[in-house]
Design a protein around this motif. Structure first.
Motif, PDB file in Angstrom:
ATOM      1  N   TYR A   1     -14.883  19.305  29.059  1.00  0.00           N
ATOM      2  CA  TYR A   1     -13.774  19.063  29.988  1.00  0.00           C
ATOM      3  C   TYR A   1     -12.535  18.477  29.311  1.00  0.00           C
ATOM      4  O   TYR A   1     -11.422  18.655  29.802  1.00  0.00           O
ATOM      5  CB  TYR A   1     -14.230  18.120  31.109  1.00  0.00           C
ATOM      6  N   ALA A   2     -12.719  17.770  28.204  1.00  0.00           N
ATOM      7  CA  ALA A   2     -11.579  17.091  27.577  1.00  0.00           C
ATOM      8  C   ALA A   2     -10.852  17.948  26.541  1.00  0.00           C
ATOM      9  O   ALA A   2      -9.688  17.698  26.240  1.00  0.00           O
ATOM     10  CB  ALA A   2     -12.048  15.792  26.914  1.00  0.00           C
TER      11      ALA A   2
ATOM     12  N   GLN B   1     -11.085  20.476  40.586  1.00  0.00           N
ATOM     13  CA  GLN B   1     -10.556  20.411  39.224  1.00  0.00           C
ATOM     14  C   GLN B   1     -11.602  20.861  38.203  1.00  0.00           C
ATOM     15  O   GLN B   1     -11.280  21.550  37.233  1.00  0.00           O
ATOM     16  CB  GLN B   1     -10.088  18.992  38.910  1.00  0.00           C
ATOM     17  N   LYS B   2     -12.848  20.461  38.410  1.00  0.00           N
ATOM     18  CA  LYS B   2     -13.914  20.879  37.493  1.00  0.00           C
ATOM     19  C   LYS B   2     -14.075  22.396  37.509  1.00  0.00           C
ATOM     20  O   LYS B   2     -14.273  23.026  36.462  1.00  0.00           O
ATOM     21  CB  LYS B   2     -15.233  20.204  37.877  1.00  0.00           C
TER      22      LYS B   2
ATOM     23  N   ALA C   1     -18.186  13.553  33.817  1.00  0.00           N
ATOM     24  CA  ALA C   1     -19.263  14.469  33.424  1.00  0.00           C
ATOM     25  C   ALA C   1     -20.213  13.800  32.434  1.00  0.00           C
ATOM     26  O   ALA C   1     -21.436  13.946  32.520  1.00  0.00           O
ATOM     27  CB  ALA C   1     -18.663  15.732  32.805  1.00  0.00           C
ATOM     28  N   ARG C   2     -19.653  13.052  31.486  1.00  0.00           N
ATOM     29  CA  ARG C   2     -20.470  12.336  30.496  1.00  0.00           C
ATOM     30  C   ARG C   2     -21.376  11.304  31.166  1.00  0.00           C
ATOM     31  O   ARG C   2     -22.589  11.265  30.916  1.00  0.00           O
ATOM     32  CB  ARG C   2     -19.553  11.640  29.492  1.00  0.00           C
ATOM     33  N   ASP C   3     -20.796  10.493  32.043  1.00  0.00           N
ATOM     34  CA  ASP C   3     -21.559   9.432  32.709  1.00  0.00           C
ATOM     35  C   ASP C   3     -22.628  10.011  33.628  1.00  0.00           C
ATOM     36  O   ASP C   3     -23.704   9.427  33.792  1.00  0.00           O
ATOM     37  CB  ASP C   3     -20.611   8.528  33.504  1.00  0.00           C
ATOM     38  N   SER C   4     -22.333  11.154  34.232  1.00  0.00           N
ATOM     39  CA  SER C   4     -23.299  11.797  35.119  1.00  0.00           C
ATOM     40  C   SER C   4     -24.552  12.212  34.350  1.00  0.00           C
ATOM     41  O   SER C   4     -25.679  12.030  34.823  1.00  0.00           O
ATOM     42  CB  SER C   4     -22.663  13.021  35.784  1.00  0.00           C
ATOM     43  N   VAL C   5     -24.359  12.746  33.150  1.00  0.00           N
ATOM     44  CA  VAL C   5     -25.498  13.155  32.317  1.00  0.00           C
ATOM     45  C   VAL C   5     -26.335  11.942  31.923  1.00  0.00           C
ATOM     46  O   VAL C   5     -27.568  11.966  31.978  1.00  0.00           O
ATOM     47  CB  VAL C   5     -25.009  13.897  31.053  1.00  0.00           C
ATOM     48  N   LEU C   6     -25.670  10.862  31.536  1.00  0.00           N
ATOM     49  CA  LEU C   6     -26.380   9.651  31.114  1.00  0.00           C
ATOM     50  C   LEU C   6     -27.161   9.032  32.273  1.00  0.00           C
ATOM     51  O   LEU C   6     -28.290   8.561  32.093  1.00  0.00           O
ATOM     52  CB  LEU C   6     -25.388   8.634  30.549  1.00  0.00           C
ATOM     53  N   LYS C   7     -26.584   9.029  33.471  1.00  0.00           N
ATOM     54  CA  LYS C   7     -27.265   8.463  34.639  1.00  0.00           C
ATOM     55  C   LYS C   7     -28.509   9.259  35.001  1.00  0.00           C
ATOM     56  O   LYS C   7     -29.469   8.711  35.549  1.00  0.00           O
ATOM     57  CB  LYS C   7     -26.304   8.421  35.828  1.00  0.00           C
ATOM     58  N   GLN C   8     -28.484  10.545  34.701  1.00  0.00           N
ATOM     59  CA  GLN C   8     -29.624  11.403  35.013  1.00  0.00           C
ATOM     60  C   GLN C   8     -30.667  11.402  33.899  1.00  0.00           C
ATOM     61  O   GLN C   8     -31.632  12.166  33.943  1.00  0.00           O
ATOM     62  CB  GLN C   8     -29.140  12.828  35.275  1.00  0.00           C
TER      63      GLN C   8
ATOM     64  N   MET D   1     -22.087  13.974  25.485  1.00  0.00           N
ATOM     65  CA  MET D   1     -20.846  14.238  24.760  1.00  0.00           C
ATOM     66  C   MET D   1     -20.479  15.723  24.784  1.00  0.00           C
ATOM     67  O   MET D   1     -19.297  16.076  24.736  1.00  0.00           O
ATOM     68  CB  MET D   1     -20.970  13.750  23.316  1.00  0.00           C
ATOM     69  N   LYS D   2     -21.472  16.586  24.879  1.00  0.00           N
ATOM     70  CA  LYS D   2     -21.178  18.018  25.004  1.00  0.00           C
ATOM     71  C   LYS D   2     -20.425  18.284  26.304  1.00  0.00           C
ATOM     72  O   LYS D   2     -19.489  19.088  26.345  1.00  0.00           O
ATOM     73  CB  LYS D   2     -22.477  18.826  24.968  1.00  0.00           C
ATOM     74  N   GLN D   3     -20.849  17.604  27.364  1.00  0.00           N
ATOM     75  CA  GLN D   3     -20.155  17.744  28.645  1.00  0.00           C
ATOM     76  C   GLN D   3     -18.760  17.135  28.573  1.00  0.00           C
ATOM     77  O   GLN D   3     -17.808  17.663  29.155  1.00  0.00           O
ATOM     78  CB  GLN D   3     -20.972  17.068  29.755  1.00  0.00           C
ATOM     79  N   TYR D   4     -18.641  16.026  27.850  1.00  0.00           N
ATOM     80  CA  TYR D   4     -17.336  15.376  27.700  1.00  0.00           C
ATOM     81  C   TYR D   4     -16.350  16.324  27.011  1.00  0.00           C
ATOM     82  O   TYR D   4     -15.225  16.521  27.480  1.00  0.00           O
ATOM     83  CB  TYR D   4     -17.489  14.093  26.882  1.00  0.00           C
TER      84      TYR D   4
END
Length: 263
Positions: A143-144, A245-246, A122-129, A137-140
């Motif tokens: 989920y974590a 899972q998400k 989720a974190r990497d997806s936000v950064l790629k976009q 980090m809010k998305q991280y």
């Protein structure tokens, strides 16, 4: 060399200038100067392009060398620190425990790792976009994170699953992981007792009659929510579908929020 100059007073007439006339004609000299300037500019541009291409080729070659070197270094580090990866380090720890306890420890590890994997994705997806680090980090965290309610519930269920706890006795604990409190211990229920106890032996010659409370589980909204949470956690642990899972994490977070509001 000869130069054709237009006649200012005729639409289609040109004057041809040859030899020494060129040297004496300002127009011809201006044209020749511009031709020479254009020629020099063209040659200069070609030289710049040649230099740029050579420089770019050098950069591309260096990039390939750097990427290859980095890949080799990463492989070397992975090999050197292989024993310290989360799974291998945990395996080393678990190997020192009683074999009968391995199952519950690995289930706990897999549950947490699944959440971390989703969080990283989720974190990497936000950064790629193009999102900010704060948004990522809010998305991280979404989920974590593992609130106390979630942790207690999964540990309780895994203990029951691996026959390390009795489901009925576990049901007596409230959402805070505590048993009901009684002012008089003699009136408290006997958890796990199959026999009905009517008196307490004080000594070989004396006994005291007691009245044990019959503890009956009453259905409550919190209990219903805990059961729903347990089902989701069990499915989450079994699932290998990231999208599913998400969705489960989203549903679990909502249930946990409702439980916290009812506590």
């Amino acid at each position: 060399m000869s130069v054709l100059t237009p006649n200012a007073f005729a639409q289609s007439d040109f004057n041809r200038i040859d030899g020494d006339e060129i040297k004496n004609s300002s127009i011809s000299q201006d044209i020749l100067a511009k031709i020479e300037f254009s020629k020099q500019q063209f040659l200069k541009a070609k030289e710049v392009e040649k230099t740029r291409n050579a420089h770019q080729k050098f950069i591309d070659e260096q990039r390939i060398i750097a990427e290859k070197s980095l890949e080799e270094e990463i492989q070397r580090m992975n090999q050197s620190y292989k024993a310290f990866t989360p799974k291998n380090a945990f395996a080393s720890y678990v190997s020192k425990l009683n074999a009968t306890d391995h199952g519950i420890f690995w289930d706990q590890f897999d549950y947490l790792q699944a959440k971390i994997t989703l969080a990283k994705d989720a974190r990497d997806s936000v950064l790629k976009q193009g999102g900010t680090f704060s948004e990522a980090m809010k998305q991280y965290v979404k989920y974590a994170k593992m609130p106390k309610v979630e942790m207690q519930n999964i540990v309780r269920d895994l203990n029951v699953k691996h026959n390390l706890a009795d489901a009925k006795i576990q049901s007596y604990f409230d959402i805070n992981g505590k048993l009901p409190r009684y002012d008089n211990d003699l009136e408290s229920p006997c958890y796990g007792c199959n026999e009905k106890i009517s008196k307490l032996q004080i000594s070989s010659e004396q006994s005291v009659p007691i009245k044990r409370v019959v503890l009956e589980q009453k259905p409550t909204k919190i209990n219903d929510l805990r059961e729903s949470l347990s089902e989701l956690q069990s499915d989450f642990l079994k699932s290998r579908d990231v999208i599913a899972q998400k969705k489960m994490v989203f549903e679990m977070n909502n249930i946990i929020k409702n439980i916290q509001e009812l506590k």
